[in-house]
Design an enzyme around this catalytic site. Structure first.
Site, PDB file in Angstrom:
ATOM      1  N   ILE A 282     -64.663 -15.428  18.196  1.00 25.10           N
ATOM      2  CA  ILE A 282     -63.321 -15.588  18.751  1.00 25.10           C
ATOM      3  C   ILE A 282     -62.254 -14.965  17.870  1.00 25.10           C
ATOM      4  O   ILE A 282     -61.136 -14.732  18.327  1.00 25.10           O
ATOM      5  CB  ILE A 282     -62.984 -17.076  18.976  1.00 25.10           C
ATOM      6  CG1 ILE A 282     -63.078 -17.856  17.664  1.00 25.10           C
ATOM      7  CG2 ILE A 282     -63.897 -17.673  20.033  1.00 25.10           C
ATOM      8  CD1 ILE A 282     -62.674 -19.317  17.791  1.00 25.10           C
TER       9      ILE A 282
ATOM     10  N   ASP B 184     -49.643 -18.558   2.172  1.00 23.82           N
ATOM     11  CA  ASP B 184     -49.772 -17.456   3.136  1.00 23.82           C
ATOM     12  C   ASP B 184     -49.241 -17.908   4.492  1.00 23.82           C
ATOM     13  O   ASP B 184     -49.795 -17.579   5.538  1.00 23.82           O
ATOM     14  CB  ASP B 184     -51.236 -17.021   3.257  1.00 23.82           C
ATOM     15  CG  ASP B 184     -51.384 -15.693   3.996  1.00 23.82           C
ATOM     16  OD1 ASP B 184     -50.396 -14.936   4.059  1.00 23.82           O
ATOM     17  OD2 ASP B 184     -52.476 -15.413   4.525  1.00 23.82           O
TER      18      ASP B 184
ATOM     19  N   GLU C 121     -61.389 -11.426   5.660  1.00 22.88           N
ATOM     20  CA  GLU C 121     -62.185 -12.267   4.783  1.00 22.88           C
ATOM     21  C   GLU C 121     -63.195 -13.140   5.513  1.00 22.88           C
ATOM     22  O   GLU C 121     -64.107 -13.671   4.872  1.00 22.88           O
ATOM     23  CB  GLU C 121     -61.262 -13.182   3.962  1.00 22.88           C
ATOM     24  CG  GLU C 121     -60.244 -12.406   3.139  1.00 22.88           C
ATOM     25  CD  GLU C 121     -59.090 -13.293   2.718  1.00 22.88           C
ATOM     26  OE1 GLU C 121     -59.115 -14.481   3.075  1.00 22.88           O
ATOM     27  OE2 GLU C 121     -58.170 -12.786   2.057  1.00 22.88           O
ATOM     28  N   SER C 122     -63.063 -13.307   6.811  1.00 28.82           N
ATOM     29  CA  SER C 122     -63.947 -14.239   7.513  1.00 28.82           C
ATOM     30  C   SER C 122     -64.076 -13.838   8.972  1.00 28.82           C
ATOM     31  O   SER C 122     -63.290 -13.044   9.492  1.00 28.82           O
ATOM     32  CB  SER C 122     -63.407 -15.680   7.418  1.00 28.82           C
ATOM     33  OG  SER C 122     -62.128 -15.757   8.024  1.00 28.82           O
TER      34      SER C 122
ATOM     35  N   THR D 188     -61.703 -12.301  14.143  1.00 32.25           N
ATOM     36  CA  THR D 188     -62.201 -11.586  12.966  1.00 32.25           C
ATOM     37  C   THR D 188     -61.038 -11.281  12.044  1.00 32.25           C
ATOM     38  O   THR D 188     -59.924 -11.020  12.494  1.00 32.25           O
ATOM     39  CB  THR D 188     -62.901 -10.275  13.364  1.00 32.25           C
ATOM     40  OG1 THR D 188     -61.965  -9.437  14.053  1.00 32.25           O
ATOM     41  CG2 THR D 188     -64.104 -10.531  14.241  1.00 32.25           C
ATOM     42  N   GLY D 189     -61.312 -11.325  10.761  1.00 32.85           N
ATOM     43  CA  GLY D 189     -60.301 -11.027   9.762  1.00 32.85           C
ATOM     44  C   GLY D 189     -60.886 -10.270   8.598  1.00 32.85           C
ATOM     45  O   GLY D 189     -62.068  -9.908   8.593  1.00 32.85           O
TER      46      GLY D 189
END
Length: 495
Positions: free
Chosen positions: A238, A384, A243-244, A240-241
């Site tokens: 669902i 952040d 780092e994860s 994506t980034g």
């Protein structure tokens, strides 16, 4: 003769013995063959059929003879192909393994037998010579030492067989190759380098996650969760980034009664590649909760620490009543949380949703209260915070992605807080909220520090001075104490 009339048939009487006679059957067969194929029968009556000591009455014998003739023709064709391909080349190929006829049945000469059928090794002399203990052989001009160029060259050529199988060194069969020490050492070093590079590529493939994909170890962790009944099924990716990667899953049943698994879960898989975490160690190496362990772990285990840090931060926020995902379980670098959304549709980010002026004002005051709670009750700074890490669900704002959150005692905690205040202030001022404070006023409202500065440069200079004083104070009085953590509650803004 009339074609419509009945044919005149003459019956030939014969006895049962004539019908069962093999001689009669052969004569009838020969008559039919002579009538249909007169030339073929003439050729067949040659020595191949009527040769001596050959029983042509057996079909099996005829079949074997025909197969042998076919195999010889096939082998002759292979020999012609070999001769055409090899030509005058010093390096030749052989189709010996593809020949049909056994060597003792073949018409080929002994010199056509491939070298593989012999025990001859072209790298070694026919008569092995041993170097005596004195280190040389011969006398006078014919003396040969173990350092002889020819001897060393042949030994180096034979030692190439010890290279890794995936390192192609070529085929020098039939050639008297002599590799110098310089060339052999260069090939050896290159072979080791290629072996290490291949190992690194294999390790990267086995231990790293890619876009919308997971490595085998992560899949094993997810399979165990599904097999244990903790998760019913994993539907897909669902989000994506850098780092994860976040997956959606339906929750199952917990092994313990005191723990309830939500119907829908979000699985956050931290990427095990180190590229995205090399520049983010400042968020964790100076955090007193992980500082001691940070220096003792290898880089790959530090990634697991990111997942552990997010779990602890979410637990603090949940205990304080801040809307955030609920932690279900943590397994290495896989964090299972409650899903913010409904029916596999995640809640939209604040930057993607269009809110009315009343809802925008309501969201602003909610975020202001959450920042104050996060700072005072949870003793955390998001570090952040922006419209990208805030979700709008059920008429309120939810905070996510707190893996980089630090405590105010962090050497750069106040700088991170000021950056969060700037992002929040700019977003809501652009969104039309007239009551939105600027970044300096919002910083004082959240932290309770009454920093008076006429411009932003002086304001940041005072923040850096406070961080320096606080760092010295923490080192002298303990890691968990802060000189500005007990200055009274900050003012609570409410609409």
């Amino acid at each position: 003769q009339c074609p419509w009339g009945a044919p005149n048939t003459t019956s030939i009487s014969c006895s049962l013995a004539d019908v069962m006679s093999e001689q009669l059957a052969k004569e009838l067969q020969l008559e039919e063959e002579n009538a249909a194929f007169p030339e073929a029968v003439a050729v067949a009556e040659g020595p191949f059929i009527t040769g001596e000591n050959i029983d042509t009455s057996s079909d099996l014998m005829l079949a074997q003879m025909l197969q042998m003739e076919f195999d010889r023709e096939y082998d002759a064709q292979l020999r012609r192909e070999e001769k055409k391909i090899n030509g005058d080349s010093k390096v030749s190929i052989s189709f010996e393994n593809y020949r049909k006829v056994h060597p003792y049945d073949s018409d080929s000469s002994e010199d056509e037998v491939d070298w593989q059928d012999t025990r001859h090794d072209p790298y070694r002399a026919d008569k092995p010579t041993t170097t005596p203990r004195k280190g040389f052989i011969g006398k006078g001009k014919d003396i040969t030492t173990k350092h002889d160029e020819v001897v060393c060259g042949r030994k180096n050529t034979a030692r190439m067989e010890n290279f890794a199988p995936e390192f192609q060194v070529g085929d020098g069969i039939g050639m008297d190759l002599k590799l110098s020490n310089q060339v052999f050492n260069a090939l050896k070093q290159h072979a080791y380098s290629e072996e290490r590079r291949s190992a690194r590529l294999h390790e990267k493939k086995e231990h790293s996650t890619a876009e919308k994909a997971v490595d085998p170890k992560t899949r094993l962790l997810l399979y165990k969760m599904v097999n244990a009944g903790m998760l019913e099924t994993i539907t897909g990716c669902i989000s994506t980034g850098k780092e994860s990667v976040v997956f959606h899953a339906y929750g199952g049943k917990s092994a313990t009664e005191d723990k309830v698994i939500p119907p829908e879960c979000a699985i956050k898989v931290f990427k095990t590649t180190l590229n995205e975490f090399k520049n983010r160690d400042k968020y964790i190496k100076d955090d007193y909760r992980f500082k001691d362990r940070f220096s003792k772990l290898n880089p790959r285990k530090i990634i697991r620490m990111w997942a552990e840090k997010e779990m602890h931060n979410l637990t603090r926020m949940q205990n304080a009543g801040i809307p955030c995902p609920q932690v279900v379980i943590l397994k290495k670098h896989v964090l299972v949380m409650s899903f913010i959304g409904q029916d596999q549709v995640p809640a939209p980010k604040l930057k993607d949703v269009t809110l009315s002026s009343e809802d925008m004002k309501k969201a602003y005051y909610q975020i202001l209260n959450m920042m104050q709670q996060l700072y005072k009750e949870c003793n955390l700074v998001h570090a952040d915070l922006s419209e990208y890490n805030m979700l709008w669900h059920d008429g309120k704002v939810w905070l996510i992605d707190v893996s980089q959150s630090v405590e105010p005692t962090h050497p750069h905690g106040l700088e991170f807080l000021f950056r969060d205040c700037r992002n929040v202030s700019q977003f809501f001022q652009k969104g039309g909220v007239a009551e939105a404070l600027n970044e300096r006023e919002l910083f004082n409202a959240v932290s309770g520090l009454n920093i008076t500065a006429e411009n932003e440069v002086d304001f940041q200079a005072e923040i850096e001075a406070l961080e320096k004083m606080n760092e010295d104070h923490v080192q002298n009085h303990g890691k968990k104490l802060s000189m500005f953590s007990g200055d009274g509650d900050p003012p609570i803004y409410d609409e």
